[in-house]
Design a protein around this motif. Structure first.
Motif, short mmCIF file in Angstrom:
data_model
loop_
_atom_site.label_atom_id
_atom_site.label_comp_id
_atom_site.label_asym_id
_atom_site.label_seq_id
_atom_site.Cartn_x
_atom_site.Cartn_y
_atom_site.Cartn_z
N PHE A 92 -0.59 -39.85 -10.47
CA PHE A 92 0.09 -40.05 -9.20
C PHE A 92 0.12 -41.54 -8.91
O PHE A 92 -0.90 -42.21 -8.97
N TYR A 93 1.30 -42.06 -8.60
CA TYR A 93 1.45 -43.48 -8.35
C TYR A 93 1.20 -43.79 -6.88
O TYR A 93 1.67 -43.10 -5.99
N THR A 94 0.46 -44.86 -6.63
CA THR A 94 0.12 -45.25 -5.26
C THR A 94 1.36 -45.48 -4.43
O THR A 94 1.41 -45.13 -3.24
N ALA A 95 2.40 -46.03 -5.04
CA ALA A 95 3.63 -46.30 -4.30
C ALA A 95 4.21 -45.03 -3.70
O ALA A 95 4.75 -45.04 -2.59
N LEU A 96 4.10 -43.92 -4.43
CA LEU A 96 4.62 -42.66 -3.92
C LEU A 96 3.84 -42.20 -2.70
O LEU A 96 4.42 -41.76 -1.71
N ALA A 97 2.54 -42.33 -2.75
CA ALA A 97 1.72 -41.92 -1.61
C ALA A 97 2.03 -42.77 -0.39
O ALA A 97 2.13 -42.28 0.73
N VAL A 98 2.18 -44.09 -0.60
CA VAL A 98 2.50 -44.99 0.50
C VAL A 98 3.85 -44.64 1.11
O VAL A 98 4.00 -44.60 2.34
N LEU A 145 4.30 -38.24 -12.43
CA LEU A 145 5.25 -38.58 -11.37
C LEU A 145 5.51 -40.08 -11.39
O LEU A 145 4.58 -40.88 -11.49
N THR A 146 6.79 -40.46 -11.30
CA THR A 146 7.17 -41.87 -11.27
C THR A 146 8.12 -42.10 -10.11
O THR A 146 9.09 -41.36 -9.94
N TYR A 147 7.84 -43.15 -9.32
CA TYR A 147 8.70 -43.46 -8.17
C TYR A 147 9.43 -44.77 -8.40
O TYR A 147 8.82 -45.78 -8.74
N ASP A 148 10.77 -44.74 -8.18
CA ASP A 148 11.60 -45.93 -8.27
C ASP A 148 11.90 -46.41 -6.86
O ASP A 148 12.63 -45.76 -6.12
N GLY A 149 11.32 -47.55 -6.48
CA GLY A 149 11.49 -48.05 -5.13
C GLY A 149 12.90 -48.50 -4.82
O GLY A 149 13.30 -48.51 -3.65
N VAL A 179 12.09 -39.95 -7.11
CA VAL A 179 10.87 -39.57 -7.80
C VAL A 179 11.25 -38.76 -9.03
O VAL A 179 11.97 -37.76 -8.93
N THR A 180 10.79 -39.18 -10.20
CA THR A 180 11.00 -38.45 -11.44
C THR A 180 9.72 -37.71 -11.80
O THR A 180 8.63 -38.29 -11.76
N ALA A 181 9.86 -36.42 -12.13
CA ALA A 181 8.69 -35.59 -12.39
C ALA A 181 8.80 -34.93 -13.76
O ALA A 181 9.88 -34.48 -14.16
N LYS A 182 7.66 -34.88 -14.48
CA LYS A 182 7.62 -34.26 -15.79
C LYS A 182 6.44 -33.31 -15.89
O LYS A 182 5.33 -33.66 -15.51
N GLY A 183 6.71 -32.09 -16.39
CA GLY A 183 5.64 -31.15 -16.66
C GLY A 183 5.21 -30.32 -15.47
O GLY A 183 4.61 -30.83 -14.54
N ASP A 184 5.53 -29.03 -15.50
CA ASP A 184 5.11 -28.08 -14.45
C ASP A 184 5.39 -28.63 -13.05
O ASP A 184 4.49 -28.76 -12.21
N LEU A 240 30.89 -30.20 -14.22
CA LEU A 240 29.47 -29.92 -14.41
C LEU A 240 28.70 -31.22 -14.58
O LEU A 240 29.06 -32.07 -15.39
N GLU A 241 27.64 -31.39 -13.80
CA GLU A 241 26.80 -32.57 -13.96
C GLU A 241 25.99 -32.46 -15.25
O GLU A 241 25.60 -31.39 -15.66
N ILE A 242 25.81 -33.58 -15.87
CA ILE A 242 25.01 -33.62 -17.09
C ILE A 242 23.81 -34.54 -16.84
O ILE A 242 23.96 -35.70 -16.47
N LYS A 243 22.64 -34.00 -17.03
CA LYS A 243 21.41 -34.78 -16.86
C LYS A 243 20.70 -34.89 -18.20
O LYS A 243 20.46 -33.88 -18.88
N ASP A 244 20.38 -36.11 -18.60
CA ASP A 244 19.58 -36.28 -19.79
C ASP A 244 18.15 -35.84 -19.52
O ASP A 244 17.64 -36.00 -18.41
N SER A 245 17.53 -35.26 -20.49
CA SER A 245 16.14 -34.86 -20.33
C SER A 245 15.29 -36.09 -20.09
O SER A 245 15.38 -37.08 -20.82
N LYS A 246 14.48 -36.00 -19.05
CA LYS A 246 13.63 -37.16 -18.71
C LYS A 246 12.38 -37.16 -19.57
O LYS A 246 11.87 -36.13 -19.94
#
Length: 282
Positions: free
Chosen positions: A4-10, A31-35, A40-45, A276-282
């Motif tokens: 968990f990134y501190t930036a996301l919590a803030v 979890l990764t947050y782009d300011g 927020v990008t999330a991977k896994g469950d 149809l939107e196309i999303k690359d696998s993150k």
């Protein structure tokens, strides 16, 4: 191990203080947050408890704080109140329209309505729904199956095209047509009308009707025909058998009430016409 990134919590604390609408929480293995984009990008469950009580789970995804939209993929399950969706991929738009792609099953228990198909959009608030590919729409009025189904379930107007199979317990009928248009002045209206056009065929109470256009009305529970038509009566005790032979000019082409076949479908979001939107696998 979960990261968990501190930036996301803030950010979450800041948005909560300001009273902005946001996801209640997002949980994942990474979890990764782009300011810059506020994404927020999330991977896994991935588990997203979204605004207004929705819960979405999947393998990977992202949440956009700016417009409260989300994307998930990989065995997606969406639950909000009495609405559930299963799909390979899912988009949740700013206007609360949910769109599933791939083996979609969308069920609204409150309205007793099920939408299935390859690409399904539905908004429980506005009543708008659209199905592309292997379309299946089940409601208390009956079942429609067609490659393309679009309509508003509250207005009510539903258009199915591309070869339509129908089954109606309301009319005790099954049928087929190149296109089907069902209109009614509201969910509780009594002026419901189903018009089948193009190689239309209906079997009602054991009696067969076919012609260029067939019309079924909720109130009368009879079949009307226009153009050169054929009727085969095998059950003379069924209601509405004689009425089926009438070709009633303008009455059979103009629905009663303010809703007509030409009425635009209400609640249609901008996304409904997009590719149809196309999303690359993150």
């Amino acid at each position: 191990m979960r990261t968990f990134y501190t930036a996301l919590a803030v950010l979450a604390i800041a948005l909560g203080v300001q009273g902005a609408a946001m996801a209640d929480d997002i949980t994942a293995d990474v979890l990764t947050y782009d300011g810059n984009t506020k994404v927020v990008t999330a991977k896994g469950d991935v588990v997203i408890h979204a605004n207004q009580g929705a819960t979405i789970t999947g393998s990977n995804g992202e949440y956009h704080f700016e417009d409260r939209s989300a994307f998930l993929e990989g065995g997606v399950h969406y639950v909000k109140d009495q609405t559930t969706l299963y799909a390979d991929k899912m988009y949740l738009y700013q206007d609360k329209t949910a769109r599933g792609i791939g083996s979609v099953n969308f069920h609204d228990e409150l309205e007793k309505r099920t939408l299935k198909g390859d690409d399904v959009m539905y908004n429980p608030d506005t009543g708008f729904g659209k199905i592309e590919g292997n379309g299946y729409l089940e409601s208390p009025d009956g079942i429609l199956q067609a490659p393309h189904i679009e309509g508003n379930m509250k207005q009510v107007k539903v258009v199915a095209t591309g070869g339509v199979n129908l089954s109606s317990s309301l009319h005790n009928a099954v049928g087929y047509g190149d296109q089907a248009v069902y209109t009614r002045t509201g969910a509780n209206g009594t002026d419901g009308k189903l018009v089948l056009t193009g190689n239309a065929w209906v079997n009602q109470n054991g009696n067969s009707f076919n012609g260029p256009e067939l019309v079924l009305r909720d109130e009368d529970k009879v079949v009307e025909t226009t153009g050169r038509s054929t009727i085969v009566i095998t059950n003379t005790g069924s209601t509405g058998s004689d009425s089926g032979s009438s070709s009633s000019g303008g009455g059979s082409t103009a629905p009663q009430g303010p809703v007509t076949a030409a009425t635009p479908i209400a609640g249609r979001p901008e996304e409904a016409g997009s590719p149809l939107e196309i999303k690359d696998s993150k």
